[in-house]
Design an enzyme around this catalytic site. Structure first.
Site, PDB file in Angstrom:
ATOM      1  N   ALA A   1       2.162   2.990   2.381  1.00 44.24           N
ATOM      2  CA  ALA A   1       3.312   2.921   3.285  1.00 44.24           C
ATOM      3  C   ALA A   1       4.354   1.942   2.754  1.00 44.24           C
ATOM      4  O   ALA A   1       5.545   2.258   2.668  1.00 44.24           O
ATOM      5  CB  ALA A   1       2.859   2.531   4.694  1.00 44.24           C
ATOM      6  N   GLY A   2       3.912   0.748   2.384  1.00 46.46           N
ATOM      7  CA  GLY A   2       4.843  -0.296   1.953  1.00 46.46           C
ATOM      8  C   GLY A   2       5.531   0.035   0.640  1.00 46.46           C
ATOM      9  O   GLY A   2       6.754  -0.076   0.517  1.00 46.46           O
TER      10      GLY A   2
ATOM     11  N   ARG B   1     -15.277  12.201  12.728  1.00 45.06           N
ATOM     12  CA  ARG B   1     -15.931  10.924  12.435  1.00 45.06           C
ATOM     13  C   ARG B   1     -16.534  10.237  13.642  1.00 45.06           C
ATOM     14  O   ARG B   1     -17.647   9.725  13.573  1.00 45.06           O
ATOM     15  CB  ARG B   1     -14.916   9.982  11.799  1.00 45.06           C
ATOM     16  CG  ARG B   1     -14.561  10.438  10.429  1.00 45.06           C
ATOM     17  CD  ARG B   1     -13.585   9.515   9.789  1.00 45.06           C
ATOM     18  NE  ARG B   1     -13.335   9.990   8.430  1.00 45.06           N
ATOM     19  CZ  ARG B   1     -12.435   9.486   7.618  1.00 45.06           C
ATOM     20  NH1 ARG B   1     -11.673   8.501   8.028  1.00 45.06           N
ATOM     21  NH2 ARG B   1     -12.280   9.964   6.413  1.00 45.06           N
TER      22      ARG B   1
ATOM     23  N   GLY C   1       0.848  -1.184   0.000  1.00 45.51           N
ATOM     24  CA  GLY C   1       0.000   0.000   0.000  1.00 45.51           C
ATOM     25  C   GLY C   1       0.884   1.235   0.000  1.00 45.51           C
ATOM     26  O   GLY C   1       2.080   1.159  -0.289  1.00 45.51           O
TER      27      GLY C   1
ATOM     28  N   SER D   1     -17.214   8.641   0.400  1.00 42.98           N
ATOM     29  CA  SER D   1     -16.220   9.540   0.977  1.00 42.98           C
ATOM     30  C   SER D   1     -16.817  10.563   1.928  1.00 42.98           C
ATOM     31  O   SER D   1     -17.875  11.126   1.691  1.00 42.98           O
ATOM     32  CB  SER D   1     -15.497  10.289  -0.128  1.00 42.98           C
ATOM     33  OG  SER D   1     -14.751  11.334   0.442  1.00 42.98           O
TER      34      SER D   1
END
Lengths: 248, 633
Positions: free
Chosen positions: B42-43, B328, B40, B282
């Site tokens: 980060a990876g 949220r 993703g 979203s």
């Protein structure tokens, strides 16, 4: 609703496959097509049978991992819709449904409805990027470009890499996929420096992977979940010819 | 727990760290192997950046290509305090918003660094060719998001995550083609291997052939995302799982505040038992959409037949200064409160309305379509309803894990040589994440933090040489993996892994979801234990050890039981309400969360101890902000 399903079963890439027939009853119309397959798999397991292998991940139409031929159409009967976004309300009671893997020489079958689309990764690896390493970037607002350019680049960049364009093409061409990435990059000032080399390398890789040529049938645009325009193929051809003439 | 936060003033900590971090000589970099699990944001960004620096990287993902990782599904945007709108934004302001949004349960130094690096991320993404929205003059556009009063969110229509991920993926493929990254797709990490207490490799299963493989390295990076899929019905992808972080946890990496799970306020409601996921709409929709429920209970009228005076815009009513843009956790809880009180809408009365009629009449349908067109199309495909004509039905759904593997300032877990990046770690969001901060955190971890902190660790590992995968530690780990797989395959029950997953999800939604109480959590722990027992007796798996989706699911569900129990345990021991963690015993008379800074101003850090978790604490020290009641009224 009651359905008859004919589904392609193939143990692995090297083995011979065949259509198998299954019957399902009481399928609600607000169920997704893949949830219908989940249900069928549950029934197969109760009978001790191996489940039907198929790919899916996000199930909201954006990751591009799902995809199969449904009644001969990539991603099923709706235009511009991934398999995971297909709901059973598109079918009616008593329907017979055929499900097969996307078929192309460049997309070998892995098992049942799962295929190997790593050829797409190699096309991107051949040049579908801006050669900028982490740390090199200038201030983001230092190179302004028009709203319309950003929107047009986005239209091309929206490709989800599902492979429906290849599956639906009679030549198994990857021109829409490759053309979209070339256009995305060619429109932006950040990508323009490398356009000629990028186009040549990506097109060469596309051929190496045994994708066919584009003969402008334009079926790919109809099936594409992101409505990627075939005009990007024209753009790719333009960039390719320009590169061949000017950069040899 | 020592987070190794650099000394000095907040604004200088990261600069000071970078100035003093150890480096690895370019000639030595190519001798060092780095495993990155997950592709993703980060990876992929971490793997690409380290490969660009000259390290040898092995990148793993369970999907068929790195571009599928679930960062792809993030819609709304990515935050950065560029202050392009001249609306008073600054690094400090963004830091403060994030700390406050997280209900004062995040680490100051990490959050400040996140805000600081946000500016660079936009530069990086634009340079990669990410087509962010632009104004007519050609400069970058912004929108606002929940929990803040400035416009700092950069976006690419409703597909920001996809565009950022493609940037990182393309950078990764560039390194793969250059031979600096070896890519292992359709591979799942099934165990972490430790030699002399340090992370030295992983055991993987090739999901296509079934082959069990050993991979050695000098460093292992887990960027494997969140565990919200534990709730079964969630906004996550079908394959998202907690197995990599959980198996690392069982090898000694501590888990931090796992019960901090965010429920997204605007996902599609459940419509039946067969459902496999709850699709996210979203949060950016709340910029132009107004949320309401009928003012009288069990109102059977169609939404457009309910006159304005008989609608309850409950967020605008309860939180006038933030209104529909309340954070949220607050928006989700407020929705649940109305639904539970009998004001819910839709066939199952489990939803609230998100209404665009006002925005459409003010801005025109074309403008709304340009901003959210793909979301409206997606909504219509799934529900058959045209949201330009009538309001959307939405409800809260399990979404993001603020908790995760405990990491120090360097993003290293409690196992030396094991790093955790992105949603897999806990560090930056406290007890509630602000919208558009998750793409940011994943990217910043991978592009800008790991490339400093991983070399700092590797500089001490130069003497070791290559990791020997014939070491007994690899042998033992592989043996355990094979045993578990055999156990599943020999299971002769009648119930599929999904049955157990769905049952577990229901328990967690009921007792460890949007609101929690002692009795419920205790009950959940008992029920999970019983379910786990049943799982090992009645699981049904067909097929063989080769390609087998059911075998993959079984391993993931087995880990969810253990981790689910820890979630409940964590929630049970936190006798306060903070962010997404709402304990019914701890609320104000108006029903707002009641935090207890005197007794719970810490992160719960759990050590694995054969199902009897041991609690460690990381006390949170606030030197730059004053802890206050988090009010959005």
């Amino acid at each position: 609703m009651k359905l008859t399903l004919h589904i392609w079963r193939q143990e692995q890439g090297a083995s011979t496959g065949a259509m198998h027939t299954y019957a399902l009853t009481d399928i609600p119309e607000d169920m997704s097509f893949l949830e219908m397959l989940d249900l069928l798999n549950e029934q197969l397991m109760k009978q001790g049978e191996r489940v039907i292998e198929f790919d899916s991940d996000c199930r909201e139409g954006i990751c591009g991992q799902c995809g199969m031929m449904i009644n001969g159409r990539a991603h099923g009967p709706l235009k511009h819709t991934t398999t995971c976004q297909l709901y059973m309300r598109s079918f009616k009671d008593g329907d017979t449904i055929y499900a097969e893997p996307f078929r192309a020489a460049a997309f070998p079958v892995v098992c049942d409805l799962k295929i190997d689309r790593s050829a797409f990764d190699r096309i991107i690896g051949a040049g579908g990027y801006v050669s900028v390493s982490t740390g090199q970037a200038p201030e983001a607002n230092s190179i302004p470009y028009a709203h319309e350019t950003a929107e047009a680049a986005f239209d091309a960049a929206a490709c989800i890499g599902c492979g429906a364009c290849v599956a639906t093409c009679k030549n198994s061409s990857a021109a829409l996929f490759t053309g979209a990435k070339i256009t995305h990059m060619a429109l932006l000032p950040q990508g323009q420096t490398e356009t000629a080399a990028r186009t040549q390398k990506m097109v060469a890789q596309m051929h190496k992977e045994h994708f066919g040529h584009c003969t402008n049938t334009e079926a790919c645009e109809v099936e594409c979940p992101q409505q990627i325009s075939v005009l990007h193929i024209a753009r790719m051809n333009y960039e390719y010819n320009k590169a061949s003439l000017l950069h040899k | 727990m020592d987070a190794k936060i650099p000394a000095g003033p907040l604004a200088e900590k990261w600069a000071s760290y970078k100035a003093h971090a150890k480096l690895v000589n370019p000639a030595n970099r190519k001798k060092m192997d780095i495993i990155v699990v997950g592709t993703g944001l980060a990876g992929a960004s971490c793997a690409a950046s380290l490969a660009e620096m000259g390290y040898q990287v092995k990148s793993f993902c369970f999907q068929d290509t790195p571009r599928r990782a679930h960062s792809v599904a993030a819609q709304g945007g990515v935050n950065a305090c560029k202050n392009y709108r001249n609306d008073g934004d600054s690094i400090y302001r963004m830091f403060y918003d994030t700390i406050k949004g997280g209900d004062f349960r995040a680490r100051e130094a990490n959050v400040y660094r996140l805000a600081e690096c946000s500016q660079q991320l936009i530069d990086q993404a634009v340079a990669q060719g990410v087509p962010f929205a632009r104004e007519y003059g050609g400069y970058l556009n912004n929108r606002s998001f929940g929990g803040v009063q400035v416009s700092r969110t950069f976006y690419a229509r409703g597909q920001t995550g996809q565009q950022l991920l493609l940037g990182a993926y393309q950078a990764l493929m560039r390194q793969e083609a250059a031979g600096k990254v070896q890519l292992f797709t359709r591979h799942e990490m099934l165990d972490l291997v430790l030699i002399d207490g340090k992370a030295k490799g992983i055991i993987t299963r090739d999901l296509q052939t079934g082959a069990i493989e050993r991979h050695g390295a000098h460093v292992v990076v887990l960027a494997t995302g969140g565990y919200g899929k534990m709730y079964y019905l969630s906004t996550l992808a079908m394959g998202c799982n907690a197995s990599a972080i959980w198996r690392a946890h069982k090898k000694g990496a501590c888990m931090a505040s796992p019960s901090w799970v965010q429920f997204h306020p605007t996902s599609l409601p459940q419509s039946g038992e067969h459902q496999s996921k709850l699709t996210l709409m979203s949060e950016s929709l709340r910029n132009d959409g107004r949320i309401w429920v009928p003012a009288k209970q069990a109102d059977e009228r169609a939404p457009n037949d309910i006159p304005e005076a008989e609608r309850d815009y409950y967020l605008e009513r309860r939180y006038p200064s933030f209104g529909n843009l309340a954070p949220r956790d607050i928006a989700s809880r407020a929705a649940k409160e109305r639904i539970d009180a009998g004001f819910g809408a839709g066939v199952m009365k489990n939803a609230v309305y998100l209404d665009f009629s006002k925005a459409i009449s003010e801005q025109g349908q074309n403008k709304i379509a340009e901003k959210y067109g793909n979301l409206f199309t997606m909504y219509q495909r799934i529900t058959g309803i045209n949201a330009y004509r009538q309001p959307m039905l939405i409800s809260p759904s399990a979404h993001f894990s603020m908790g995760g593997l405990w990491v120090d300032y360097e993003l290293m877990t409690t196992i030396p040589g094991l790093f955790a990046l992105g949603e897999a770690n806990f560090a930056d969001h406290g007890a509630n994440r602000l919208g558009a901060n998750s793409l940011l955190q994943a990217s910043v971890d991978g592009y800008f933090i790991a490339p400093y902190t991983i070399p700092n660790y590797l500089a001490g590992e130069l003497q070791g040489g290559k990791t020997d995968t014939d070491h007994p530690a690899f042998e033992a780990a592989e043996k355990a993996v094979r045993q578990q797989l055999q156990q599943f395959l020999q299971s002769k029950g009648q119930l599929p892994a999904d049955h157990f997953h769905k049952t577990l999800g229901k328990i967690l939604y009921d007792y460890c979801g949007l609101s929690r109480n002692r009795a419920g959590l205790e009950k959940a722990i008992r029920e999970i234990k019983a379910l786990k027992e049943q799982f090992y007796h009645e699981l049904c798996i067909t097929g063989n050890e080769r390609i087998n989706t059911e075998l993959e699911k079984a391993g993931r569900v087995a880990d969810y039981f253990e981790m689910g129990e820890l979630l409940c345990h964590d929630a049970l021991t936190r006798e306060e309400s903070c962010g997404a963690h709402f304990r019914e015993e701890h609320q104000t008379p108006e029903g707002e969360a009641l935090r207890d800074d005197e007794n719970f101003c810490f992160v719960s850090v759990w050590e694995w101890n054969k199902g009897e978790p041991v609690l460690h604490k990381e006390e949170l020290v606030f030197e730059n902000v004053k802890l206050s009641v988090r009010s959005y009224k």
